[in-house]
Structure formats: structure tokens, C-alpha cells
Design an enzyme around this catalytic site. Structure first.
Site, PDB file in Angstrom:
ATOM      1  N   HIS A  27      -6.090  -7.245   2.357  1.00  0.00           N
ATOM      2  CA  HIS A  27      -7.494  -7.659   2.227  1.00  0.00           C
ATOM      3  C   HIS A  27      -7.676  -9.086   2.733  1.00  0.00           C
ATOM      4  CE1 HIS A  27      -6.724  -4.489  -0.716  1.00  0.00           C
ATOM      5  NE2 HIS A  27      -8.013  -4.194  -0.660  1.00  0.00           N
ATOM      6  N   HIS A 258     -13.069  -6.560   4.368  1.00  0.00           N
ATOM      7  CA  HIS A 258     -12.658  -6.481   2.960  1.00  0.00           C
ATOM      8  C   HIS A 258     -11.217  -6.020   2.798  1.00  0.00           C
ATOM      9  CE1 HIS A 258     -12.452  -5.286  -1.285  1.00  0.00           C
ATOM     10  NE2 HIS A 258     -11.839  -4.225  -0.813  1.00  0.00           N
ATOM     11  N   HIS A 465     -14.394  11.343 -33.806  1.00  0.00           N
ATOM     12  CA  HIS A 465     -13.531  10.274 -34.290  1.00  0.00           C
ATOM     13  C   HIS A 465     -12.082  10.710 -34.494  1.00  0.00           C
ATOM     14  CE1 HIS A 465     -17.224   8.169 -34.691  1.00  0.00           C
ATOM     15  NE2 HIS A 465     -16.732   7.179 -35.417  1.00  0.00           N
TER      16      HIS A 465
HETATM   17  C1  LIG Z   1     -11.391  -1.184 -11.729  1.00  0.00           C
HETATM   18  C2  LIG Z   1     -11.328  -1.129 -10.234  1.00  0.00           C
HETATM   19  N1  LIG Z   1     -12.132  -0.284  -9.583  1.00  0.00           N
HETATM   20  C3  LIG Z   1     -12.074  -0.188  -8.248  1.00  0.00           C
HETATM   21  C4  LIG Z   1     -11.183  -0.933  -7.537  1.00  0.00           C
HETATM   22  C5  LIG Z   1     -11.082  -0.771  -6.019  1.00  0.00           C
HETATM   23  N2  LIG Z   1     -11.656  -1.982  -5.375  1.00  0.00           N
HETATM   24  C6  LIG Z   1     -10.887  -2.985  -4.958  1.00  0.00           C
HETATM   25  S1  LIG Z   1     -11.760  -4.255  -4.324  1.00  0.00           S
HETATM   26  C7  LIG Z   1     -13.213  -3.444  -4.557  1.00  0.00           C
HETATM   27  C8  LIG Z   1     -14.515  -4.065  -4.142  1.00  0.00           C
HETATM   28  C9  LIG Z   1     -14.689  -5.338  -4.832  1.00  0.00           C
HETATM   29  O1  LIG Z   1     -15.739  -6.035  -4.304  1.00  0.00           O
HETATM   30  P1  LIG Z   1     -15.722  -7.595  -4.415  1.00  0.00           P
HETATM   31  O2  LIG Z   1     -15.234  -7.983  -5.741  1.00  0.00           O
HETATM   32  O3  LIG Z   1     -17.057  -8.072  -4.022  1.00  0.00           O
HETATM   33  O4  LIG Z   1     -14.639  -8.028  -3.379  1.00  0.00           O
HETATM   34  P2  LIG Z   1     -14.850  -8.477  -1.858  1.00  0.00           P
HETATM   35  O5  LIG Z   1     -15.167  -7.247  -1.079  1.00  0.00           O
HETATM   36  O6  LIG Z   1     -15.968  -9.446  -1.846  1.00  0.00           O
HETATM   37  O7  LIG Z   1     -13.549  -9.058  -1.482  1.00  0.00           O
HETATM   38  C10 LIG Z   1     -12.988  -2.205  -5.144  1.00  0.00           C
HETATM   39  C11 LIG Z   1     -14.060  -1.252  -5.487  1.00  0.00           C
HETATM   40  C12 LIG Z   1     -10.351  -1.806  -8.262  1.00  0.00           C
HETATM   41  N3  LIG Z   1      -9.446  -2.577  -7.645  1.00  0.00           N
HETATM   42  N4  LIG Z   1     -10.475  -1.910  -9.593  1.00  0.00           N
END
Ligand SMILES: Cc1ncc(C[n+]2csc(CCOP(=O)(O)OP(=O)(O)O)c2C)c(N)n1
Ligand SMILES: [Mg+2]
Length: 659
Positions: A27, A258, A465
Site C-alpha cells: 500500500h 491505495h 443470552h
Molecule cells: C476491519 C477491516 N476491514 C477491512 C479491511 C480492508 N481494508 C484495508 S485498508 C481499507 C480501506 C481503508 O481506507 P482508509 O483508511 O481511508 O485508507 P487509505 O485508502 O486512505 O490508505 C480496507 C477496507 C481491514 N484492513 N480491516
């Protein structure tokens, strides 16, 4: 500083895009977007010493947006930590490199928490900030006086756990907690306006936070906002406007940066854009030197702190706590002796409270709490007064109805060091904090979960529960010690083991209903073996009954009835599967013999999994459906957890298998 911050930040960008390109996975967008703000933080604000990553009074830095792992790997390398080396970074995401896909606290000093499951880093940081204030109240400014800094993304703020974490931090007035929000308006699916239109700052303000905004690519503006945050007595959210993938001319500002390598052409274009001429993983000497100089900023403060510690009358106790060494647990042993002398028929939740009275009086680093079920979980003791914004010295946290927030905060406290957290809820709501339990296990934190109302035995509250699959589901989490004690002695033994376990979490499944004491003789800690024989067969053995918790009593009654028919039956209590599995083969064979005896499991929950002990021809008595609302005794009868119901099934199985 001799080198412009913009150039220092470009070193982060280059390492990030080159490492991701080399791995062809990762990333780059987040580290490239946050490089300027992180440079200001690490060169001007954060208190840390790469020469001693465990310096207890360091600021804690949490990269909650763990997918941007190259940001922290670059920072650790640049500021002069022993690891990662540049080779480690060039092997980003490869087997053996400590630079894993997401940061792992057990792979690199300087990585305070494992992050990647969005939202949890932030929530663990709340626990770290609690730990800091608590230890400050106890040991004073001389020894404990640091901050917790977080870098969080849109995802960390959107997750539900964020609400719990923000609410808790605001309520407790954790002014040492400063969160930098990478507000790049991009997530994986595209622009954030696809999925959110929340007034984030409004939400934080309403929760008792201070908020500030800045241009994340203007270092002077970042500096101003961070200073403002430091000065404010409330926890702070610093909204940092950034461009994801900043520096990659054709892709920046888009979701394309990303989670994928930029590609050879775009990396070349970014080099041009950033005027970065160096080869991958090579850094111009003046830039690396300037970073290393920044990494030595706090060396003087560290030396002064060392001197204060050396002169402190509290030194021995502070060092003991931070090393995680327990004090003498003799009071807990005395409590068990008293139980043997004077057996108690109590619910194991009550037995847990009784053990905790001894523990909390003897172990000052324990901090208890409950997610609004204090009177049901029996987690509060006389030694643990409330920890509040007005009295951080307290040792009991009213977490409110925030199970996930509680689990994450406990992880943060344990990771901070100096504290052994325990917290309670109903076992059925372990689902609400399961992701935190999983991270306790992965991160090897000493966190103790007190989960009461552990079966249909809770009675009238009914199927919503009543845990069914929970005990078994929790046993599946690696490195989690799950205990389901049968009586007051096993409960106290489980507590001793949980406290002594430095390398991972423990979870106690405790009954609401009273249970007679099955252990009546002095012995070693038998729970430590995971399973042991409570009652040997009198007649020649034909049956081995394996049971846990409240069903051990049912097994004992079943054995009595079988013996009455001349059928010899062992009863084995199995409070902790994982500890039993770790015993040597002779011990395991002795308890679960291959002599043709019919093996029967009795546990008021999912049967799936018991076959590993009972074998293909065994009998599994459990509950593979939801329960019902009724008094506990009626439910045990209705679902067949009585000797009267089990004996005929055992006899039939004996006939069927010809044993
Ligand atoms: C609980 C969880 N759900 C989904 C993901 C998969 N995931 C990794 S990064 C991301 C997007 C996050 O967006 P952002 O925080 O804005 O990061 P940016 O794209 O700006 O780096 C997702 C959905 C994860 N790592 N953790
Ligand atoms: Mg984003």
C-alpha cells in the site's frame, strides 16, 4: 534542521514506493500521503529513543492504518532503530522479513501494536493512554510522563469500534492522546463520499474531544496543529488534509495508489516529480544523516530519566511492574487452601470474585472492569476503586456497554506495560469483542477475559443470552487459553495460570448458577494440566466421561449411576483443552485411554470438535441448537444434561459398540 522537511519526507515516499514495487504488493498511497505529517511528528514532537526502543517513558506511536506499514518501517529505519535494516525493507512482505504486510508488535521493536484490522489500533491507543495516566498517578511525573500518538485513516474512523473508543477517551479526559487523521477522502472503493457524509469533527467535539485541522503537506501548518493538540487538555483529533499517493503524478489522489504497486512507469514518474535521483533503497547521505540526528533528539531526556529512575525510591517496584514480573501469589494459594478446608458451593463467577479479592489485594498492577455487567460478572473487588478522569489511580474501569472497546483498551494497557488488565461481559457477547480477543492472542498480550453466564445454565434470559458455539469457537483461536472451570478450586487455579501466563491471553468461562465443589483434597494446580481425573472407575472401566464446567457435576452423577449398574466409569474434568493438548503422550493416554472404553463428552454447547477426544465411536452430549427461556434446572432436564437422561444413552452406545 539542516535538511528541508520536504526532502526528509521524500525519503519515506521513495522507500514506500520502492518496497511496494519490489514486492509487487502493498500500500504505497498512505505512506506517501502522510510522509510530510509523519516527518514533523518524528523529527519535532514524538519522544522516542531508537537506541532503547523499550524506554518505558517513550511516547507510544500507533499506526492504526496498518496497511500503510511502509510508513512505520521507513520511519524506524530512518531514525536509526537496529531493525528494520535496509535489507529488511527491500524484503518487504517476504518470508523472514520483519517488515510483514501489516505491522506486527512481535516482529519489530518500535512497533507498539499489531495493526491492520481497521479501528483497533486507535482503540488500543486509548488503552495505552489510560495506562500512562494510571501509572503516572502511581509513579509520578518523574517516571511516567508521555503521550500516545496515533495515525488513523478514514477506515479507522468509520469502523464501529471508533465510536466506543472515542466515547471512552472523551469520558476519561485522556488529554495525552493525540490522533492524526489522514483525511485523504479515499478508501479502497473510491471517494469517501460513496459511503459517508458524517461530520467527523462534530462527532468528536460532541464526545469531549478537541479538534484541529491542517494541510498535511504544509509542514508549518502541521506543526501548528500538533502544538495546539499538545496544549489542549482534551484528547485531540487532528484532521490532516492529504493527497493519497502524493508525488505519483498520474495516480495521486486516487484509490489506485491505495493497495497496489504504482508500476515501473509511475515510480519513474514519481522520481522525476519528487526530484529523487537515488536508486531504490539508497538514500543520499545528508538526508539519512539528518534523519539519524532527529532520532537522537531525546537521548538527553532519556539520560535524565535514567538518573531520576536510579534515584527513585519507587525504582524496584516500577521495574518489577514494567518487566511484567508478578509479586508473590501466596495469598491466592492460601485462598485455595481455605477452599479445600472449607468447601464452597458457589457459582464460578462468584468463585472468581473470591479469588479476585485475594489477587487484587496482592497484585497492584491488576486493573479490572466490566462492560456494564459489574454485578453479574463479579469483577469488582474491595481493592479496586473506580478509575475516573478525576482519579486515574483507581483500578476499576466502568467501560460502559462497549465490549469491543474494552477488549481493545485492555490490549493497549497490556502492551503499554505495567498493567495486567481483566474485564468482563457475558460469554455470549464475546462475539462483540472477538476481534480484540483475536488480537490479544496474536499480539501475545496478558489480558484476562472474564466471561460469565457460560451456558443455558444462565436460565431465564433465554436463547439470546445463552452461549452455544462460543466456548468451542473460542478454543479455535490460536494462543488463547480458554478455561471452563468446574468449581471454586479450578476457578482459582485458572486465575493463577492466567496471571502467570506472560505470552498470551486467557479467557474464563464462568457459571451463573451455583456449582458444588468437586475438588476436596490438597493437590498441585491440576488445572495446569488442562485435564485430570476427578473420579476413577470403581468397577472395571468401560466408560470415560469427559466434561467441563457445570457438566462435571452431571458427569459425576452419571458415573455414580453407571457404577450402580456395574459399569465402571472415569470422570475427567477438562478445564482447558490447549493445556491438555500440551501434556506428554503418556499423560494424555492415561486420561483418554485406547483400551476400548466408550468415551463420552458432556458439555452444554456445540459438540463439533469433541470427536478429537471421543473418537469415531464416541458419544458427544451437547447442544447443537439454540436454547430456551426457562429456569436453569428445567433447561438441563429439557436438553438432557442429567444423569437420568445420559445413562440410557451411554448404555445404548455400549451395546451398539459392543464394548
Ligand atoms: C476491519 C477491516 N476491514 C477491512 C479491511 C480492508 N481494508 C484495508 S485498508 C481499507 C480501506 C481503508 O481506507 P482508509 O483508511 O481511508 O485508507 P487509505 O485508502 O486512505 O490508505 C480496507 C477496507 C481491514 N484492513 N480491516
Ligand atoms: Mg483514506
Amino acid at each position: 534542521m539542516s535538511v528541508e522537511p520536504r526532502l526528509l519526507a521524500n525519503a519515506i515516499r521513495a522507500l514506500a514506493m520502492d518496497a511496494v514495487q519490489a514486492a509487487n504488493s502493498g500500500h504505497p498511497g498512505m505512506p506517501m500521503g502522510m510522509a510530510d505529517a509523519a516527518t514533523v511528528l518524528f523529527t519535532e514532537f514524538l519522544k522516542y529513543d531508537p537506541a532503547d526502543p523499550r524506554w518505558p517513558d517513550r511516547d507510544r506511536f500507533i499506526l492504526s492504518a496498518g496497511h500503510g506499514s511502509m510508513l512505520i518501517y521507513a520511519l524506524l529505519y530512518l531514525t536509526g532503530y537496529a531493525r528494520p535494516t535496509i535489507e529488511d525493507i527491500s524484503n518487504f512482505r517476504q518470508l523472514g522479513s520483519p517488515c510483514a504486510g501489516h505491522p506486527e508488535n512481535f516482529l519489530l521493536e518500535g512497533v507498539e501494536t499489531t495493526t491492520g484490522p481497521l479501528g483497533q489500533g486507535f482503540a488500543m491507543a486509548v488503552g495505552m493512554a489510560i495506562a500512562e495516566r494510571h501509572l503516572n498517578a502511581e509513579f509520578g511525573d518523574d517516571l511516567v510522563d508521555h503521550r500516545t500518538w496515533v495515525v488513523a485513516g478514514d477506515g479507522c474512523l468509520m469502523e464501529g469500534i471508533n465510536h466506543e473508543a472515542v466515547g471512552l477517551a472523551g469520558h476519561l479526559g485522556l488529554g495525552r492522546l493525540n490522533v492524526i487523521w489522514d483525511d485523504n477522502r479515499i478508501t479502497i472503493d473510491g471517494a469517501t463520499d460513496l459511503s459517508t457524509s458524517e461530520d467527523v469533527l462534530g462527532r468528536y467535539n460532541a464526545s469531549g474531544w478537541h479538534t484541529a485541522s491542517c494541510d498535511g503537506h504544509d509542514v508549518a501548518d502541521v506543526r501548528r496543529a500538533l502544538s495546539e493538540a499538545q496544549a489542549d487538555p482534551r484528547p485531540s483529533l487532528i484532521r490532516c488534509h492529504t493527497i493519497i499517493g502524493y508525488g505519483a503524478p498520474n495516480k495521486q489522489g486516487t484509490a489506485a495508489t491505495h493497495g497496489a504497486a504504482l508500476g515501473v512507469d509511475e515510480v519513474a514518474a514519481a522520481r522525476k516529480q519528487l526530484q529523487w535521483d537515488s536508486e531504490p533503497f539508497l538514500l543520499p547521505a545528508p538526508i539519512l544523516d539528518a534523519w539519524r540526528e532527529a532520532g537522537r533528539r531525546a537521548a538527553g531526556a532519556h539520560g535524565e530519566w535514567d538518573a531520576r529512575l536510579a534515584a527513585s525510591p519507587k525504582r524496584a517496584e516500577f521495574e518489577r511492574r514494567m518487566a511484567g514480573r508478578l509479586p508473590d501469589l501466596a495469598p491466592l494459594a492460601a485462598h485455595i487452601d481455605a477452599l479445600i478446608a472449607n468447601p464452597q458451593k458457589v457459582a464460578t463467577r462468584k468463585a472468581s470474585e473470591n479469588a479476585l479479592e485475594a489477587i487484587t489485594a496482592a497484585v497492584p498492577e491488576t486493573i479490572g472492569g466490566s462492560a456494564d455487567l459489574t454485578g453479574s460478572n463479579n469483577t469488582k473487588t474491595k481493592s479496586t476503586g473506580p478509575l475516573t478522569r478525576d482519579d486515574y489511580a483507581g483500578r476499576y474501569l466502568y467501560y460502559g456497554i462497549r465490549e469491543f472497546g474494552m477488549g481493545a483498551a485492555m490490549n493497549g494497557m497490556a502492551l503499554h506495560g505495567g498493567i495486567i488488565p481483566y474485564g468482563g461481559t457475558f460469554l455470549v457477547f464475546s462475539d462483540y469483542c472477538r476481534p480484540a480477543i483475536r488480537l490479544s492472542a496474536l499480539q501475545e498480550t496478558r489480558v484476562i477475559y472474564v466471561m460469565t453466564h457460560d451456558s443455558i445454565g444462565l436460565g431465564e434470559d433465554g436463547p439470546t443470552h445463552q452461549p452455544i458455539e462460543h466456548v468451542m469457537g473460542l478454543r479455535m483461536i490460536p494462543n488463547l487459553a480458554v478455561y471452563r472451570p468446574a468449581d471454586a478450586v479450578e476457578t482459582a487455579e485458572a486465575w493463577a495460570l492466567a496471571l502467570e501466563r506472560q505470552t498470551g491471553p486467557s479467557l474464563l468461562c464462568l457459571s451463573r448458577q451455583n456449582l458444588p465443589q468437586v475438588r476436596l483434597e490438597r493437590s498441585d494446580n491440576l488445572t495446569a494440566r488442562g485435564a485430570y481425573r476427578v473420579r476413577p472407575a470403581a468397577a472395571p472401566r468401560r466408560v470415560v466421561l469427559l466434561a467441563t464446567g457445570s457438566e462435571v457435576q452431571v458427569a459425576l452423577e452419571t458415573a455414580e449411576a453407571l457404577e450402580g449398574q456395574g459399569i465402571g466409569a472415569d470422570v475427567v474434568s477438562m478445564p482447558c483443552w490447549s493445556l491438555f493438548d500440551a501434556q506428554d503422550e503418556a499423560y494424555r493416554r492415561d486420561l483418554i485411554p485406547a483400551d476400548g472404553s466408550l468415551r463420552v463428552s458432556i458439555e452444554a454447547g456445540s459438540t463439533l470438535g469433541w470427536e478429537r477426544y471421543t473418537g469415531a465411536n464416541g458419544l458427544n452430549i451437547g447442544l447443537d441448537r439454540f436454547g430456551a427461556s426457562a429456569p436453569a434446572e428445567d433447561l438441563f432436564k429439557r436438553f438432557g444434561f442429567t444423569a437420568a437422561a445420559i445413562v440410557p444413552r451411554v448404555v445404548a452406545a455400549l451395546e451398539e459398540t459392543g464394548v
